[in-house]
Design a protein around this motif. Sequence first.
Motif, PDB file in Angstrom:
ATOM      1  N   ARG A   1      52.163  23.663  16.754  1.00  0.00           N
ATOM      2  CA  ARG A   1      52.995  24.225  17.831  1.00  0.00           C
ATOM      3  C   ARG A   1      52.188  24.451  19.099  1.00  0.00           C
ATOM      4  O   ARG A   1      52.673  24.190  20.198  1.00  0.00           O
ATOM      5  N   THR A   2      50.965  24.977  18.924  1.00  0.00           N
ATOM      6  CA  THR A   2      50.107  25.204  20.100  1.00  0.00           C
ATOM      7  C   THR A   2      49.753  23.871  20.743  1.00  0.00           C
ATOM      8  O   THR A   2      49.762  23.740  21.971  1.00  0.00           O
TER       9      THR A   2
ATOM     10  N   ARG B   1      50.082  11.038  20.820  1.00  0.00           N
ATOM     11  CA  ARG B   1      48.630  10.880  20.698  1.00  0.00           C
ATOM     12  C   ARG B   1      47.909  12.128  21.221  1.00  0.00           C
ATOM     13  O   ARG B   1      46.977  12.643  20.587  1.00  0.00           O
ATOM     14  N   LEU B   2      48.372  12.623  22.365  1.00  0.00           N
ATOM     15  CA  LEU B   2      47.759  13.826  22.942  1.00  0.00           C
ATOM     16  C   LEU B   2      47.933  15.023  22.004  1.00  0.00           C
ATOM     17  O   LEU B   2      46.990  15.774  21.749  1.00  0.00           O
ATOM     18  N   ILE B   3      49.141  15.180  21.468  1.00  0.00           N
ATOM     19  CA  ILE B   3      49.400  16.298  20.539  1.00  0.00           C
ATOM     20  C   ILE B   3      48.490  16.175  19.314  1.00  0.00           C
ATOM     21  O   ILE B   3      47.895  17.156  18.859  1.00  0.00           O
TER      22      ILE B   3
ATOM     23  N   SER C   1      45.640  18.933  18.336  1.00  0.00           N
ATOM     24  CA  SER C   1      45.792  19.713  17.099  1.00  0.00           C
ATOM     25  C   SER C   1      44.534  19.643  16.234  1.00  0.00           C
ATOM     26  O   SER C   1      44.405  20.381  15.267  1.00  0.00           O
ATOM     27  N   LYS C   2      43.572  18.770  16.599  1.00  0.00           N
ATOM     28  CA  LYS C   2      42.303  18.734  15.861  1.00  0.00           C
ATOM     29  C   LYS C   2      41.360  19.850  16.306  1.00  0.00           C
ATOM     30  O   LYS C   2      40.343  20.102  15.658  1.00  0.00           O
ATOM     31  N   LEU C   3      41.685  20.511  17.420  1.00  0.00           N
ATOM     32  CA  LEU C   3      40.811  21.581  17.922  1.00  0.00           C
ATOM     33  C   LEU C   3      40.915  22.806  17.024  1.00  0.00           C
ATOM     34  O   LEU C   3      41.984  23.071  16.461  1.00  0.00           O
TER      35      LEU C   3
END
Length: 199
Positions: free
Chosen positions: A22-23, A8-10, A14-16
């Motif tokens: 990968r980041t 969930r955190l990833i 990744s929406k940023l």
Amino acid sequence: MYAPPVQRLITELSKLPGVGGRTAQRLAFHLLRASDEDAAALADAIKEVKERIGLCEVCFNLADGPLCRICADERRDPELICVVEEPSDVISIERTHEFRGRYHVLGGALSPIDGVDPEDLKIAELYARVRDDDVREVVVATNPTTTGEATALHIAAGIREIAPDTSVTRLASGLPVGADLEYADELTLGRALAGRRAL
Ligand SMILES: [Zn+2]
């Protein structure tokens, strides 16, 4: 592959902008290693900014009350308005220390292909200010991109119609074509502002 909370955190990271998968994964693992205090401070900062920061009711810049700091500042010239696409552009222009007027943040640029029409931007609100505040000059500082230029021309035509005595100017060239204002250095942007031309 990951426990659901980690996934969930990833997904959220990744929406940023500028953060790929990968980041996002690297940032997530960094946060998992971080102290509870540091992770909580980040979460709180995000919550606080969303709760406390809204848009200025006059210029649509970011504000922590009804008015932004610039609209609340009596020393700023209310008859000179600089029109920008995003709140981050206000910061860029403020950094030049060349501008003593007020701002108007459109919230984007016209782009019919992407479905961004005049009603989707704060253009009607700009015209109302120009009419009501006896504005003598509107500096259109939209980005020197296709959409930014189209927006500038649209606004210039609109103002000519409702307030023929108000002059409309555009930042001078020298700004990198196709780039965003945000990435221009202070000197270039300051010069572009000083050498603005009629639109
Ligand atoms: Zn404001």
